[in-house]
Motif scaffolding. Structure first.
Motif, PDB file in Angstrom:
ATOM      1  N   CYS A 142      26.681 101.517  12.023  1.00 27.37           N
ATOM      2  CA  CYS A 142      25.761 100.505  12.541  1.00 27.37           C
ATOM      3  C   CYS A 142      24.585 100.259  11.610  1.00 27.37           C
ATOM      4  O   CYS A 142      23.844  99.287  11.780  1.00 27.37           O
ATOM      5  N   TRP A 143      24.401 101.131  10.627  1.00 29.81           N
ATOM      6  CA  TRP A 143      23.272 100.976   9.709  1.00 29.81           C
ATOM      7  C   TRP A 143      23.564  99.956   8.621  1.00 29.81           C
ATOM      8  O   TRP A 143      22.667  99.540   7.904  1.00 29.81           O
ATOM      9  N   GLU A 144      24.814  99.547   8.498  1.00 25.64           N
ATOM     10  CA  GLU A 144      25.173  98.498   7.554  1.00 25.64           C
ATOM     11  C   GLU A 144      25.032  97.144   8.248  1.00 25.64           C
ATOM     12  O   GLU A 144      25.404  97.000   9.403  1.00 25.64           O
ATOM     13  N   GLY A 145      24.534  96.163   7.543  1.00 24.91           N
ATOM     14  CA  GLY A 145      24.499  94.816   8.097  1.00 24.91           C
ATOM     15  C   GLY A 145      25.800  94.096   7.813  1.00 24.91           C
ATOM     16  O   GLY A 145      26.609  94.537   6.997  1.00 24.91           O
ATOM     17  N   PHE A 146      26.024  92.978   8.500  1.00 22.84           N
ATOM     18  CA  PHE A 146      27.246  92.208   8.235  1.00 22.84           C
ATOM     19  C   PHE A 146      26.946  90.766   7.827  1.00 22.84           C
ATOM     20  O   PHE A 146      27.858  89.986   7.604  1.00 22.84           O
ATOM     21  N   LEU A 147      25.671  90.413   7.719  1.00 20.33           N
ATOM     22  CA  LEU A 147      25.303  89.085   7.227  1.00 20.33           C
ATOM     23  C   LEU A 147      24.722  89.227   5.824  1.00 20.33           C
ATOM     24  O   LEU A 147      23.788  89.987   5.614  1.00 20.33           O
ATOM     25  N   GLN A 148      25.314  88.514   4.883  1.00 17.30           N
ATOM     26  CA  GLN A 148      24.782  88.522   3.529  1.00 17.30           C
ATOM     27  C   GLN A 148      25.099  87.197   2.848  1.00 17.30           C
ATOM     28  O   GLN A 148      25.974  86.457   3.283  1.00 17.30           O
ATOM     29  N   TYR A 149      24.373  86.929   1.772  1.00 18.03           N
ATOM     30  CA  TYR A 149      24.596  85.706   1.006  1.00 18.03           C
ATOM     31  C   TYR A 149      25.875  85.863   0.203  1.00 18.03           C
ATOM     32  O   TYR A 149      26.041  86.834  -0.532  1.00 18.03           O
ATOM     33  N   ARG A 150      26.796  84.911   0.343  1.00 15.56           N
ATOM     34  CA  ARG A 150      28.112  85.059  -0.279  1.00 15.56           C
ATOM     35  C   ARG A 150      28.256  84.053  -1.415  1.00 15.56           C
ATOM     36  O   ARG A 150      28.898  83.012  -1.268  1.00 15.56           O
ATOM     37  N   GLU A 151      27.678  84.366  -2.524  1.00 14.95           N
ATOM     38  CA  GLU A 151      27.693  83.449  -3.662  1.00 14.95           C
ATOM     39  C   GLU A 151      29.103  83.153  -4.124  1.00 14.95           C
ATOM     40  O   GLU A 151      29.419  82.042  -4.559  1.00 14.95           O
ATOM     41  N   TYR A 182      38.551  94.471  21.778  1.00 14.84           N
ATOM     42  CA  TYR A 182      39.217  93.311  21.176  1.00 14.84           C
ATOM     43  C   TYR A 182      40.192  92.675  22.161  1.00 14.84           C
ATOM     44  O   TYR A 182      40.219  91.455  22.338  1.00 14.84           O
ATOM     45  N   GLN A 183      40.999  93.492  22.807  1.00 13.37           N
ATOM     46  CA  GLN A 183      42.030  92.971  23.697  1.00 13.37           C
ATOM     47  C   GLN A 183      41.451  92.149  24.843  1.00 13.37           C
ATOM     48  O   GLN A 183      42.027  91.144  25.255  1.00 13.37           O
ATOM     49  N   LEU A 184      40.321  92.561  25.381  1.00 14.04           N
ATOM     50  CA  LEU A 184      39.788  91.938  26.584  1.00 14.04           C
ATOM     51  C   LEU A 184      38.823  90.799  26.308  1.00 14.04           C
ATOM     52  O   LEU A 184      38.580  89.970  27.180  1.00 14.04           O
ATOM     53  N   SER A 185      38.259  90.739  25.116  1.00 13.30           N
ATOM     54  CA  SER A 185      37.281  89.690  24.806  1.00 13.30           C
ATOM     55  C   SER A 185      37.962  88.330  24.729  1.00 13.30           C
ATOM     56  O   SER A 185      38.965  88.176  24.023  1.00 13.30           O
ATOM     57  N   PRO A 186      37.442  87.323  25.415  1.00 15.02           N
ATOM     58  CA  PRO A 186      38.077  85.997  25.355  1.00 15.02           C
ATOM     59  C   PRO A 186      37.962  85.353  23.986  1.00 15.02           C
ATOM     60  O   PRO A 186      38.841  84.612  23.571  1.00 15.02           O
ATOM     61  N   ARG A 187      36.880  85.653  23.274  1.00 15.42           N
ATOM     62  CA  ARG A 187      36.678  85.102  21.928  1.00 15.42           C
ATOM     63  C   ARG A 187      36.031  86.175  21.054  1.00 15.42           C
ATOM     64  O   ARG A 187      35.115  86.857  21.504  1.00 15.42           O
ATOM     65  N   VAL A 188      36.521  86.299  19.845  1.00 16.89           N
ATOM     66  CA  VAL A 188      35.993  87.295  18.913  1.00 16.89           C
ATOM     67  C   VAL A 188      35.541  86.603  17.638  1.00 16.89           C
ATOM     68  O   VAL A 188      36.294  85.821  17.040  1.00 16.89           O
ATOM     69  N   LEU A 189      34.304  86.885  17.230  1.00 16.68           N
ATOM     70  CA  LEU A 189      33.790  86.427  15.941  1.00 16.68           C
ATOM     71  C   LEU A 189      33.874  87.612  14.994  1.00 16.68           C
ATOM     72  O   LEU A 189      33.087  88.551  15.102  1.00 16.68           O
ATOM     73  N   GLY A 190      34.858  87.595  14.111  1.00 16.21           N
ATOM     74  CA  GLY A 190      35.088  88.718  13.211  1.00 16.21           C
ATOM     75  C   GLY A 190      34.393  88.510  11.872  1.00 16.21           C
ATOM     76  O   GLY A 190      34.573  87.477  11.231  1.00 16.21           O
ATOM     77  N   PHE A 191      33.599  89.490  11.479  1.00 16.33           N
ATOM     78  CA  PHE A 191      32.890  89.427  10.203  1.00 16.33           C
ATOM     79  C   PHE A 191      33.485  90.470   9.259  1.00 16.33           C
ATOM     80  O   PHE A 191      33.325  91.670   9.471  1.00 16.33           O
ATOM     81  N   CYS A 192      34.208  89.999   8.245  1.00 15.31           N
ATOM     82  CA  CYS A 192      34.785  90.885   7.241  1.00 15.31           C
ATOM     83  C   CYS A 192      33.817  90.984   6.058  1.00 15.31           C
ATOM     84  O   CYS A 192      32.726  90.420   6.083  1.00 15.31           O
ATOM     85  N   GLN A 193      34.238  91.668   5.016  1.00 15.62           N
ATOM     86  CA  GLN A 193      33.359  91.832   3.862  1.00 15.62           C
ATOM     87  C   GLN A 193      33.126  90.512   3.144  1.00 15.62           C
ATOM     88  O   GLN A 193      32.033  90.241   2.650  1.00 15.62           O
TER      89      GLN A 193
END
Length: 340
Positions: A142-151, A182-193
């Motif tokens: 959880c200490w890692e963020g998942f939003l970054q600038y993707r040049e 994951y199975q139960l969520s109606p919508r998932v916003l997945g953030f990969c690297q």
């Protein structure tokens, strides 16, 4: 992401979910983004909320709600004191127009066995009734963020497909609790690297806008809350499907507390029970198996040398009583059902 969510709600026939009056016991109110606060809901609460599905990490525990600090949490939590994943989730939730966010470490009193027992029973409803789930699937903690600038994505010479092959879902896809989240969520916003994707019961959409229609039986729970696009698809034997999912998808997942193997599945099991009843059968879920099919359920085998959890996890006749991957023998050759 907002376009994907709105299109899903308006245009996807199989994503039309019934209106629910359920609300989690506690939510994070992010109307003040610099000082979110924990709130208690009541019977009159019917607001939309987002959920977070993530990995705590092994090194440092995240910011948590405890019995001695819950009043402080309700007065306000400086956002800069939150792990970066929480901060990014607050940002995404706010940017998509929602005021409320559910994070397990903050919305469950962590060292209170009674509160944990109650909320773990509700976990399925919490994710099932969320507006969307945020899943930073590339993060190890959880200490890692998942939003970054993707040049690199601004370079037209790099294809999205080539970036996707480099992304490793990593720990998130192997963590036990994320299975039912994951199975139960109606919508998932997945953030990969390197990319993000949108997933709903109609399929998965990447950033190119392409949607791959899929009716994967491991995602079959979405079908029980609306019209089934293909009732005959994989629905001949729901018990065999259950054993396939447990053996090939769930049993190999990792848990910090091995005694969580059944609690982390209970929301999924409740929905599966509804699906069994939908085809005219009444059955009882018993420690990872089904009473009406117990004669087959008991035939599970371990894929490797058996080891038992240090703490009690389940009856010894259940597959959940051992650590590691299991299977049912008919997967490798079939069994026959006789008159007895």
């Amino acid at each position: 992401m907002q376009d994907s969510i709105e299109r899903c709600i308006k245009e996807h026939q199989f994503c039309q979910l019934p209106i629910s009056t359920f609300a989690p016991t506690r939510l994070l109110d992010i109307s003040n983004k610099l000082l979110p606060c924990l709130i208690l809901t009541d019977e009159e609460f019917h607001e939309k909320y987002a959920t977070l599905s993530y990995c705590w990490g092994k090194d440092n525990l995240p910011l948590r709600t405890l019995s001695w600090n819950i009043k402080k949490m309700m007065r306000g939590i400086p956002v800069k004191e939150m792990p970066q994943t929480y901060q990014d989730a607050v940002h995404v939730t706010d940017a998509l127009g929602l005021r409320y966010l559910w994070i397990d470490a903050l919305c469950i009193i962590q060292e209170c066995p009674e509160d944990w027992a109650k909320e773990s029973q509700n976990m399925g409803n919490i994710y099932k009734n969320s507006h969307f789930t945020i899943a930073p699937i590339a993060n190890k903690s959880c200490w890692e963020g998942f939003l970054q600038y993707r040049e690199e994505l601004l370079d037209a010479t790099i294809s999205l497909d080539s970036i996707r092959t480099d992304d490793d879902p990593g720990l998130w896809s192997r963590r036990g609790w994320t299975f039912q989240e994951y199975q139960l969520s109606p919508r998932v916003l997945g953030f990969c690297q390197h990319h993000r994707y949108f997933d709903c019961r109609r399929g998965e959409q990447d950033e190119s806008g392409e949607t791959r229609i899929c009716y994967d039986t491991h995602r079959a729970l979405f079908k029980i809350r609306g019209s089934d696009p293909n009732p005959s698809l994989g629905y001949i034997d729901k018990y065999s499907e259950w054993y396939d999912i447990i053996g090939n998808v769930y049993s190999s997942r990792q848990f910090t507390n091995e005694s969580d193997r059944l609690p982390a599945l209970i929301g999924f099991a409740k929905e599966w029970e509804k699906m069994i009843k939908k085809v005219g059968k009444n059955d009882q879920y018993v420690a990872g198996l089904w009473k009406e099919d117990i004669w087959r359920g008991l035939l599970w085998r371990s894929q490797s040398k058996r080891s038992r959890p240090m703490e009690y996890a389940s009856p010894s006749w259940s597959w959940a009583s051992i650590i590691g991957e299991v299977y049912w023998p008919w997967e490798n050759g079939g069994i026959r059902q006789g008159p007895d």
